[in-house]
Design a protein around this motif. Structure first.
Motif, short mmCIF file in Angstrom:
data_model
loop_
_atom_site.label_atom_id
_atom_site.label_comp_id
_atom_site.label_asym_id
_atom_site.label_seq_id
_atom_site.Cartn_x
_atom_site.Cartn_y
_atom_site.Cartn_z
N VAL A 16 73.25 54.02 4.31
CA VAL A 16 73.30 54.29 2.43
C VAL A 16 72.08 53.27 2.52
O VAL A 16 71.68 52.42 2.90
N CYS A 18 70.10 51.08 -0.36
CA CYS A 18 70.31 50.31 -1.53
C CYS A 18 68.87 49.58 -2.00
O CYS A 18 68.22 49.31 -0.95
N LEU A 42 72.66 58.59 2.50
CA LEU A 42 73.47 58.46 1.32
C LEU A 42 72.45 57.64 0.52
O LEU A 42 72.04 56.48 0.81
N HIS A 72 78.22 54.29 -5.88
CA HIS A 72 77.35 53.69 -4.81
C HIS A 72 78.30 52.70 -3.99
O HIS A 72 78.00 52.72 -2.64
N LYS A 74 81.34 53.32 -3.17
CA LYS A 74 81.99 54.37 -2.30
C LYS A 74 81.15 54.89 -1.30
O LYS A 74 81.65 55.06 -0.04
N LYS A 75 79.72 54.97 -1.47
CA LYS A 75 78.96 55.47 -0.42
C LYS A 75 78.44 54.27 0.58
O LYS A 75 78.70 54.47 1.73
N LEU A 78 81.66 54.73 2.94
CA LEU A 78 81.28 55.44 3.96
C LEU A 78 80.31 55.35 5.21
O LEU A 78 80.54 55.97 6.22
N ALA A 79 79.45 54.82 4.79
CA ALA A 79 78.28 54.52 5.65
C ALA A 79 78.56 53.51 6.89
O ALA A 79 79.32 52.75 6.79
#
Length: 117
Positions: A16, A18, A42, A72, A74-75, A78-79
């Protein structure tokens, strides 16, 4: 690679991105390189600093910003890892918050540039 039906194949690493959307082009470049390295990426999908009908109304923009911040996170959930896109070492308050959240989950964190002290 074995493609036997019914056998689950492991997925490539999920990363992900950021970072501040003020560095939108750097986020896009990181997405390109991470994808070319075989990772599932992501990333932020809305740049609220650029005009768009979805967030031209300030009240809509505020609601959307909160929803995007939650999405974000939630991303990050998942990452497998987090890549901080920080040209010039810049990390803003939102990104600092995302780093703290990722650390609380024990996610590995990489940076595109050295971090300013």
């Amino acid at each position: 690679m074995d493609q036997t039906p019914g056998v689950h194949q492991p997925h490539p690493p999920i990363v992900v991105l950021c970072g501040s959307t003020r560095h939108w082009d750097a986020l896009a470049e990181a997405n390109l390189y991470e994808t070319a390295a075989g990772r599932i990426v992501l990333a932020p999908a809305c740049d609220l600093k650029r005009s768009h009908p979805l967030w031209n109304d300030p009240a809509k923009a505020d609601r959307l910003k909160q929803m995007l911040d939650d999405l974000h996170r939630k991303k990050i959930d998942l990452a497998d890892e987090v890549l901080i896109v920080n040209p010039g070492g810049y990390i803003g308050d939102s990104t600092r918050s995302e780093i703290a959240y990722a650390c609380s989950l024990g996610k590995p964190i990489r940076y595109t540039h050295p971090v300013q002290q």
